[in-house]
Motif scaffolding. Structure first.
Motif, PDB file in Angstrom:
ATOM      1  N   GLU A  13      -4.156  15.167  22.402  1.00  0.00           N
ATOM      2  CA  GLU A  13      -4.637  14.675  23.318  1.00  0.00           C
ATOM      3  C   GLU A  13      -6.047  14.872  22.462  1.00  0.00           C
ATOM      4  O   GLU A  13      -7.143  13.724  23.014  1.00  0.00           O
ATOM      5  CB  GLU A  13      -4.657  15.623  24.115  1.00  0.00           C
ATOM      6  CG  GLU A  13      -5.045  15.431  25.843  1.00  0.00           C
ATOM      7  CD  GLU A  13      -4.696  16.633  26.662  1.00  0.00           C
ATOM      8  OE1 GLU A  13      -5.526  16.613  27.497  1.00  0.00           O
ATOM      9  OE2 GLU A  13      -4.592  18.053  26.159  1.00  0.00           O
ATOM     10  N   GLY A  14      -6.768  15.864  21.729  1.00  0.00           N
ATOM     11  CA  GLY A  14      -8.099  15.485  20.826  1.00  0.00           C
ATOM     12  C   GLY A  14      -8.206  14.609  20.399  1.00  0.00           C
ATOM     13  O   GLY A  14      -9.192  13.766  20.704  1.00  0.00           O
ATOM     14  N   ALA A  15      -6.952  14.439  19.774  1.00  0.00           N
ATOM     15  CA  ALA A  15      -7.313  12.941  18.555  1.00  0.00           C
ATOM     16  C   ALA A  15      -7.431  11.798  19.515  1.00  0.00           C
ATOM     17  O   ALA A  15      -7.882  10.571  18.645  1.00  0.00           O
ATOM     18  CB  ALA A  15      -6.071  12.541  18.007  1.00  0.00           C
ATOM     19  N   ILE A  16      -6.608  11.654  20.651  1.00  0.00           N
ATOM     20  CA  ILE A  16      -6.441  10.479  21.560  1.00  0.00           C
ATOM     21  C   ILE A  16      -8.309  10.399  22.729  1.00  0.00           C
ATOM     22  O   ILE A  16      -8.684   9.602  22.732  1.00  0.00           O
ATOM     23  CB  ILE A  16      -5.070  10.393  22.783  1.00  0.00           C
ATOM     24  CG1 ILE A  16      -4.227  10.209  22.566  1.00  0.00           C
ATOM     25  CG2 ILE A  16      -6.469   9.890  24.039  1.00  0.00           C
ATOM     26  CD1 ILE A  16      -3.330  10.151  22.761  1.00  0.00           C
ATOM     27  N   ARG A  17      -8.767  11.839  22.698  1.00  0.00           N
ATOM     28  CA  ARG A  17      -9.644  12.149  22.649  1.00  0.00           C
ATOM     29  C   ARG A  17     -11.014  10.897  22.437  1.00  0.00           C
ATOM     30  O   ARG A  17     -11.548  10.749  22.290  1.00  0.00           O
ATOM     31  CB  ARG A  17     -10.409  13.093  23.783  1.00  0.00           C
ATOM     32  CG  ARG A  17      -9.914  13.645  25.311  1.00  0.00           C
ATOM     33  CD  ARG A  17     -10.901  14.838  25.428  1.00  0.00           C
ATOM     34  NE  ARG A  17     -10.944  16.158  24.623  1.00  0.00           N
ATOM     35  CZ  ARG A  17      -9.473  16.472  24.588  1.00  0.00           C
ATOM     36  NH1 ARG A  17      -8.299  16.760  25.455  1.00  0.00           N
ATOM     37  NH2 ARG A  17      -9.675  17.799  23.557  1.00  0.00           N
ATOM     38  N   THR A  23     -13.618   4.003  19.795  1.00  0.00           N
ATOM     39  CA  THR A  23     -13.395   2.718  20.580  1.00  0.00           C
ATOM     40  C   THR A  23     -14.564   2.731  21.384  1.00  0.00           C
ATOM     41  O   THR A  23     -14.919   0.905  21.295  1.00  0.00           O
ATOM     42  CB  THR A  23     -12.500   2.623  21.227  1.00  0.00           C
ATOM     43  OG1 THR A  23     -12.443   3.179  22.134  1.00  0.00           O
ATOM     44  CG2 THR A  23     -11.034   2.313  20.508  1.00  0.00           C
ATOM     45  N   ALA A  24     -15.128   3.462  22.260  1.00  0.00           N
ATOM     46  CA  ALA A  24     -16.777   3.345  22.899  1.00  0.00           C
ATOM     47  C   ALA A  24     -17.876   2.654  21.954  1.00  0.00           C
ATOM     48  O   ALA A  24     -18.680   2.459  22.866  1.00  0.00           O
ATOM     49  CB  ALA A  24     -16.226   4.161  24.325  1.00  0.00           C
ATOM     50  N   HIS A  25     -17.860   3.705  21.385  1.00  0.00           N
ATOM     51  CA  HIS A  25     -18.935   4.152  20.899  1.00  0.00           C
ATOM     52  C   HIS A  25     -19.021   2.538  19.307  1.00  0.00           C
ATOM     53  O   HIS A  25     -20.678   2.547  19.096  1.00  0.00           O
ATOM     54  CB  HIS A  25     -19.532   5.072  20.315  1.00  0.00           C
ATOM     55  CG  HIS A  25     -19.676   6.167  21.465  1.00  0.00           C
ATOM     56  ND1 HIS A  25     -19.429   6.977  21.854  1.00  0.00           N
ATOM     57  CD2 HIS A  25     -21.409   6.719  22.398  1.00  0.00           C
ATOM     58  CE1 HIS A  25     -19.462   7.473  22.798  1.00  0.00           C
ATOM     59  NE2 HIS A  25     -20.825   7.114  22.890  1.00  0.00           N
ATOM     60  N   ILE A  30     -12.298  -1.756  14.269  1.00  0.00           N
ATOM     61  CA  ILE A  30     -11.193  -2.015  14.682  1.00  0.00           C
ATOM     62  C   ILE A  30      -9.361  -0.680  14.704  1.00  0.00           C
ATOM     63  O   ILE A  30      -8.228  -1.106  14.537  1.00  0.00           O
ATOM     64  CB  ILE A  30     -10.661  -2.972  13.494  1.00  0.00           C
ATOM     65  CG1 ILE A  30     -11.536  -4.210  13.653  1.00  0.00           C
ATOM     66  CG2 ILE A  30      -9.368  -3.412  13.623  1.00  0.00           C
ATOM     67  CD1 ILE A  30     -11.314  -5.251  12.518  1.00  0.00           C
ATOM     68  N   MET A  31     -10.561  -0.363  12.791  1.00  0.00           N
ATOM     69  CA  MET A  31      -9.019   1.500  13.096  1.00  0.00           C
ATOM     70  C   MET A  31      -9.354   1.950  14.025  1.00  0.00           C
ATOM     71  O   MET A  31      -7.904   2.805  13.694  1.00  0.00           O
ATOM     72  CB  MET A  31     -10.035   1.934  11.207  1.00  0.00           C
ATOM     73  CG  MET A  31      -8.622   3.145  10.762  1.00  0.00           C
ATOM     74  SD  MET A  31      -6.918   2.626  10.783  1.00  0.00           S
ATOM     75  CE  MET A  31      -7.884   1.815   8.515  1.00  0.00           C
TER      76      MET A  31
END
Length: 129
Positions: A13-17, A23-25, A30-31
């Motif tokens: 869950e922390g990794a996904i966040r 991706t937002a910043h 791409i990675m």
């Protein structure tokens, strides 16, 4: 790298966040798109998997690489398998095999067999600390 470390520790869950934040910043990273899609598609925790979102992020990674990066193509295949669209998973996995380095093609063919059998790929759960 923090998201990768969290994945290795089992903090999915922390990794996904962290990947979402990346991706937002950093929309050109791409990675981050690829790794987020991979985790959303293959996470050992079924509550964290989301095939539809995985397809979105994997497609973004593929677009950024002009559909020529085998890792992004393989992630798109994994996302489609999680989403239950196995014909698309098979197509993208074959495309990944076609552009992957020869030493990696055998393992990609093994993954293809999963999709042909109508099964998604899952990461092995880590025990964390």
């Amino acid at each position: 790298y923090r998201a990768y470390a969290k994945t290795e520790l089992g903090d999915y869950e922390g990794a996904i966040r962290d990947y979402e934040s990346s991706t937002a910043h950093a929309p050109d990273e791409i990675m981050a798109f690829n790794n987020l899609a991979y985790l959303l598609a293959c996470c050992p925790d079924p509550q964290l998997r989301n095939g539809r979102l995985a397809i979105f992020f994997a497609t973004s990674a593929c677009r950024h690489t002009d559909w020529k990066d085998w890792t992004s193509l393989a992630t798109l295949a994994e996302a489609h398998a999680e989403n239950g669209t196995f014909q698309d998973a098979i197509k993208w996995q074959k495309d990944a095999i076609a552009v992957a380095p020869p030493p990696l093609q055998a393992s990609l063919r093994e993954r293809l067999k999963l999709y042909q059998a109508g099964k998604p790929f899952r990461l092995q759960a880590t025990k964390g600390r």
